[in-house]
Design an enzyme around this catalytic site. Structure first.
Site, short mmCIF file in Angstrom:
data_model
loop_
_atom_site.label_atom_id
_atom_site.label_comp_id
_atom_site.label_asym_id
_atom_site.label_seq_id
_atom_site.Cartn_x
_atom_site.Cartn_y
_atom_site.Cartn_z
N GLU A 74 35.61 18.63 70.55
CA GLU A 74 34.35 18.41 71.30
C GLU A 74 34.87 17.93 72.76
O GLU A 74 35.79 17.27 72.87
CB GLU A 74 33.43 17.47 70.72
CG GLU A 74 32.36 16.82 71.52
CD GLU A 74 31.32 17.89 72.11
OE1 GLU A 74 31.17 18.21 72.97
OE2 GLU A 74 31.02 18.92 71.10
N ASP A 124 28.35 27.83 74.07
CA ASP A 124 27.72 28.31 75.28
C ASP A 124 27.77 29.54 75.28
O ASP A 124 28.80 30.37 75.22
CB ASP A 124 28.57 27.50 76.52
CG ASP A 124 27.88 27.84 77.83
OD1 ASP A 124 27.04 28.52 77.79
OD2 ASP A 124 27.97 26.64 78.64
N LYS A 128 24.22 34.62 81.75
CA LYS A 128 24.02 35.57 82.93
C LYS A 128 25.57 36.59 82.84
O LYS A 128 26.40 36.17 82.59
CB LYS A 128 24.27 34.75 84.27
CG LYS A 128 23.07 33.98 84.68
CD LYS A 128 23.09 33.24 85.76
CE LYS A 128 21.85 32.45 86.15
NZ LYS A 128 22.23 31.74 87.29
N ASP A 160 21.97 31.02 68.84
CA ASP A 160 20.50 31.36 69.04
C ASP A 160 20.29 32.52 70.09
O ASP A 160 19.32 33.02 70.48
CB ASP A 160 19.70 30.18 69.57
CG ASP A 160 20.25 29.71 70.91
OD1 ASP A 160 21.38 29.43 71.22
OD2 ASP A 160 19.41 29.73 71.90
#
Length: 218
Positions: A74, A124, A128, A160
């Site tokens: 993390e 992440d 774009k 997702d």
């Protein structure tokens, strides 16, 4: 293309932070493979949680499987602190953390053929198009995963973001070093804060799981 960024992939910590985070590992030197037996005090199957967030999935897995060594990766210090608090509360002895870039951790810090299970949930997506090259799942990262997984070791991926899911699923399905297996689905008590948010929003979650099938290049 380099697997890890041009900046330092291992985040610095003050002595005060380290004193408060006894389960946080600080690699010395920063690109040397970890001695897992020394770190965990035993030999056991290694399970990795890439991007553990606030630790809900991590703590649930470590509690259910005390016979496994669980390593969390993390970047954000506030999340690392939250996970440390949960470790303190549960008195778990089979969890350690790394605050480093995930690509660096997998490629440099994990010994070859040691990972039994690697969970990569909701990385992440860099949605774009001009940022797609920043996504964690690249050809180089995929090869690093193959090198670090034990034969029969499993990758579980979830996102997702459907474009990212399609990309990862296609790359893995077309890689002869891996074979698709029954998809891992988190139990209710394992669902991370991110997953709960996405499900509450009615978003579709793309999931896939793959096994490493050969020790040598296929």
């Amino acid at each position: 293309m380099s697997l890890y960024p041009s900046y330092n992939p291992v985040y610095p910590h003050s002595p005060q932070q380290l004193q408060m985070l006894p389960h946080l590992l600080v690699p010395e030197p920063p690109d040397a493979a970890l001695n897992l037996k020394d770190i965990f005090g035993r030999e056991a199957p290694l399970e990795i949680d890439v991007g553990c967030g606030k630790g809900r999935f991590l703590i649930a897995r470590a509690t259910k499987f005390p016979d496994r060594n669980i390593l969390a990766i993390e970047r954000k210090i506030n999340r690392v602190k939250k996970v440390q608090n949960k470790i303190n509360t549960t008195a778990l002895s089979n969890v350690r953390m790394l605050r480093v870039e995930a690509a660096h951790a997998i490629s440099r810090l994990i010994p070859d053929q040691r990972i039994a299970v690697c969970h990569i949930f909701f990385p992440d997506p860099w949605p774009k198009q001009r940022h797609n090259h920043r996504r964690l799942f690249s050809d180089t990262f995929q090869t690093a995963l193959w090198q670090k997984l034990a034969v029969g070791g499993q990758i579980n991926f979830a996102t997702d973001h459907q474009d990212y899911f399609a990309q990862v699923q296609s790359k893995m399905e077309n890689d002869p070093r891996f074979q698709r297996t029954e998809t891992f689905v988190t139990a209710d008590d394992e669902k991370s804060e991110f997953e709960q948010i996405f499900l509450n929003q009615g978003l579709s979650i793309g999931r896939c799981s793959f096994l490493k099938v050969c020790a040598e290049a296929c």
